[in-house]
Design a protein around this motif. Structure first.
Motif, PDB file in Angstrom:
ATOM      1  N   ILE B 215       0.816  -1.215   0.000  1.00  0.00           N
ATOM      2  CA  ILE B 215       0.000   0.000   0.000  1.00  0.00           C
ATOM      3  C   ILE B 215       0.856   1.273   0.000  1.00  0.00           C
ATOM      4  O   ILE B 215       0.522   2.253  -0.663  1.00  0.00           O
ATOM      5  N   ASP B 217       3.541   1.921  -1.513  1.00  0.00           N
ATOM      6  CA  ASP B 217       3.938   2.275  -2.878  1.00  0.00           C
ATOM      7  C   ASP B 217       2.737   2.632  -3.749  1.00  0.00           C
ATOM      8  O   ASP B 217       2.748   3.628  -4.454  1.00  0.00           O
ATOM      9  N   THR B 218       1.698   1.767  -3.681  1.00  0.00           N
ATOM     10  CA  THR B 218       0.566   1.986  -4.593  1.00  0.00           C
ATOM     11  C   THR B 218      -0.215   3.257  -4.234  1.00  0.00           C
ATOM     12  O   THR B 218      -0.843   3.842  -5.100  1.00  0.00           O
ATOM     13  N   MET B 219      -0.192   3.658  -2.949  1.00  0.00           N
ATOM     14  CA  MET B 219      -0.933   4.862  -2.561  1.00  0.00           C
ATOM     15  C   MET B 219      -0.046   6.108  -2.557  1.00  0.00           C
ATOM     16  O   MET B 219      -0.501   7.183  -2.176  1.00  0.00           O
ATOM     17  N   ASP B 220       1.194   5.956  -2.968  1.00  0.00           N
ATOM     18  CA  ASP B 220       2.088   7.110  -3.017  1.00  0.00           C
ATOM     19  C   ASP B 220       1.694   7.995  -4.205  1.00  0.00           C
ATOM     20  O   ASP B 220       1.692   7.541  -5.351  1.00  0.00           O
ATOM     21  N   THR B 221       1.368   9.243  -3.901  1.00  0.00           N
ATOM     22  CA  THR B 221       0.912  10.164  -4.950  1.00  0.00           C
ATOM     23  C   THR B 221       1.929  10.248  -6.089  1.00  0.00           C
ATOM     24  O   THR B 221       1.561  10.246  -7.267  1.00  0.00           O
ATOM     25  N   ASN B 223       3.845   8.135  -7.281  1.00  0.00           N
ATOM     26  CA  ASN B 223       3.955   6.939  -8.124  1.00  0.00           C
ATOM     27  C   ASN B 223       2.836   6.813  -9.151  1.00  0.00           C
ATOM     28  O   ASN B 223       2.797   5.849  -9.906  1.00  0.00           O
ATOM     29  N   GLN B 224       1.898   7.756  -9.149  1.00  0.00           N
ATOM     30  CA  GLN B 224       0.720   7.596 -10.010  1.00  0.00           C
ATOM     31  C   GLN B 224       0.992   7.899 -11.483  1.00  0.00           C
ATOM     32  O   GLN B 224       0.208   7.558 -12.355  1.00  0.00           O
TER      33      GLN B 224
END
Lengths: 316, 325
Positions: B215, B217-221, B223-224
């Motif tokens: 989470i 990494d995937t929720m890091d702004t 990284n979007q």
């Protein structure tokens, strides 16, 4: 044909009776909810961060501010996490239902009686495959409907008809991938006498396909293979990994699934490719997956022909 | 005490004689070997890429001072092994915890066993001692294999500090696997149907081992967007930090979710011990311990909490003796 359908419907009824289907559907809905929630919170925050950045830059006299980069991301990126959930949980659950499908009959001792009736082993196995396939397709359909419906609630997600097409192809691909593992579970429950070993072998195959083969082909560690973000930063294939990619490619079903799904949903390079392009570029991978499924059905039929119902009880 | 050891011995023997368990263990050892081999190859690829870039820069007459030659640290080869233990090791521990309770519960033999002069507490303690000894054996075997591969296959002489770090990682692995064992035993004790307990345990495993650790990494702004969100809107790192100060709640939540995962604590501790995280490479044990004391406390906290809860549940649970159809 009629016998096959009867066996298929008996299989579906058994899954409902055992409540397994509810558990599997529940897990899938949980997965969908988790994926949607993660996407919703991330996108909402990223959008707010953009607006805060605009205010910050304006205050410093910057006039030329780039467009919100989130608008350039494919709408289906919110499905990213589902790829990993199907790869792990979906496949593992499929192994379990495939395993239980034949073990249930072996445990009850019904096989000795069943084959005294005019039921051919071929129609029995095709009935089982049809039943398992219908259940998995049903579960994936529910997941697809809920995922697509919930994605309309996400900010910055203008899902088009074309996107829905991409999503549906992804869910069908996921169904095929899970069917492969369900058939692995079925095959080994026929071939292997010990119940736990019959479950253990397909789980080892699952570990091999999900982690070991992609690791050998890319050099990525298991956790990196599960992370949609690190998957975007795939290292350049050099030396051993280049050779391994060529050699292992035909059997790296998990890697094929991840790559094709990533291209369909746009998680690869944050750009989704047209369906036709994905299907034509990966036709060998698709044929490999279908051929593997077909081979497992044939092997299961052959294994059942050789199966002696008198020795069918559980051995531990 | 004798009774506890008799039961512990039986539990241990049961598992060792179970060829599925032995095969699973062999499979883990094979995975360890493969992952270390891949780790070594990865390093070779890095060196080869460095050499190519170095030669290309020299040929083009460009400065090479910005290039850093990759350094080899043998303990970093254990990265994938630790990750396999996080995922597959946890499955092994869950299976042990589930089976230790379910085998008697499923056969409805527990009421019969408790007609003998043994308390529930002692009976469970026996099971606990036997299975924890088994997990100790699994960890010992795995980490001895690791030391053997590095020393005899790799031809690398490990220093006493490096061996100590490997042994401490083995201990952390024992605690990590035991937590999953205890949790599975607790669920199987408390739930009427063992199969439901297994499903619940796997759902928890799925959430805390596979979803939550990703989470961050995937929720890091940032990284979007490929190349970084802030980079795309021409904002540098110090500026991004100022802007993100308005989103402390989100950042705290993101980190907080990660904190709930026992896998993340185990990973942070072992990665620090083994120097997989570069900043801990070559650091003393005291330094690592002080920096990672929070992870140690989390691991021990989970271990003792689930240990106490499972003992209490086994001693008191009414569901445990109910007949399973």
């Amino acid at each position: 044909m009629e016998t096959t359908l009867i066996i298929a419907s008996a299989e579906i009824r058994a899954l409902f009776r055992e409540k397994t289907i509810y558990a599997i559907t529940g897990v899938f809905l949980l997965m969908t909810a988790a994926a949607s929630f993660i996407s919703w919170s991330t996108f909402t925050t990223a959008d707010a961060v953009y607006r805060a950045s605009v205010v910050y830059l304006h205050a410093r006299g910057v006039v030329a501010i780039p467009e919100n980069p989130l608008h350039s991301i494919p709408a289906l990126v919110s499905f990213d996490n589902l790829i990993i959930y199907v790869l792990l949980i979906g496949a593992l659950l499929a192994v379990i239902i495939g395993h239980r499908s034949f073990m249930r009959e072996r445990r009850s001792g019904i096989l000795q009686v069943l084959f005294t009736r005019p039921v051919s082993m071929r129609s029995f196995i095709f009935g089982k495959v049809l039943g398992l396939g219908s259940v998995l397709l049903g579960v994936m359909s529910i997941t697809a409907i809920i995922s697509i419906a919930s994605s309309f609630l996400l900010p910055l997600q203008q899902i088009s008809i074309e996107d829905i097409g991409h999503a549906l192809v992804f869910f069908f691909l996921s169904f095929l991938y899970m069917l492969f593992f369900a058939l692995c579970g079925l095959l080994f429950s026929i071939v292997v006498k010990s119940e736990s070993l019959a479950l253990f072998i397909p789980i080892c195959i699952w570990v091999g396909i999900t982690f070991v083969l992609p690791e050998l082909a890319t050099g990525l560690t298991p956790t990196a293979l599960l992370n949609p973000v690190t998957l975007l930063q795939l290292p350049v294939a050099e030396g051993f990994f280049n050779t391994a990619q060529h050699l292992l490619s035909p059997v790296s079903l998990g890697w094929h699934y991840t790559t094709m799904s990533g291209e369909l949903l746009g998680s690869s390079f944050r750009t989704s490719f047209p369906i036709l392009r994905v299907l034509t570029e990966h036709w060998i991978e698709i044929v490999t997956l279908c051929a593997s499924i077909f081979t497992l059905v044939i092997f299961s039929a052959i294994a059942l022909q050789r199966f002696d119902p008198r020795e069918g009880s559980i051995h531990e | 005490m004798d009774k506890i050891f008799t039961i512990a011995k039986k539990e241990y023997k049961d598992a060792v004689r179970n060829y599925v368990f032995v095969t699973f263990l062999a499979f883990l050892i094979v995975l360890t070997g493969i992952s270390m081999y891949v780790g070594a190859l990865n390093f070779h690829v890095k060196v080869s890429l460095f050499e190519k870039t170095y030669q290309a820069l020299i040929a083009a007459g460009q400065p090479v001072s910005t290039l850093t030659r990759p350094e080899f640290f043998p303990l970093q080869l254990l990265r994938a092994t630790i990750e396999y233990l996080e995922i597959i090791g946890a499955i092994l521990a869950i299976s042990l915890g589930y089976l230790s309770i379910a085998k008697e519960k499923g056969n409805n033999t527990l009421p019969l066993i408790f007609t003998r002069p043994i308390t529930r507490k002692k009976y469970y303690l026996g099971k606990l001692v036997g299975n924890l000894a088994l997990i100790v054996s699994v960890c010992a075997l795995l980490f001895i294999t690791i030391i053997g591969i590095i020393t005899f296959v790799g031809g690398i002489h490990l220093s006493s500090l490096e061996i100590a770090k490997i042994l401490l990682s083995a201990f952390a692995t024992f605690i990590y696997l035991s937590i999953f064992f205890l949790f599975a035993a607790l669920c199987t004790t408390l739930m009427r149907f063992p199969s439901n307990a297994l499903i619940l345990t796997f759902v928890v495993w799925l959430f805390f081992v596979l979803i939550v650790p990703q989470i961050g990494d995937t929720m890091d702004t940032d990284n979007q967007v490929p190349g970084g969100f802030f980079n795309a809107i021409h904002i540098d790192q110090p500026q991004s930090k100022i802007i993100l100060q308005q989103f402390t709640l989100y950042e705290t939540l993101r980190n907080g979710i990660e904190e709930t995962s026992i896998t993340k604590h185990y990973e942070r501790l072992t990665f620090a011990l083994l120097g997989i995280k570069d900043i801990y490479n070559g650091k003393s044990l005291g330094y690592i311990f002080l920096d990672k004391v929070w992870e140690v406390l989390w691991l021990l906290g989970f271990f003792f909490t689930f240990g106490t809860m499972s003992l209490y549940a086994f001693s008191r649970s009414k569901v445990l003796l109910q007949k399973v159809e």
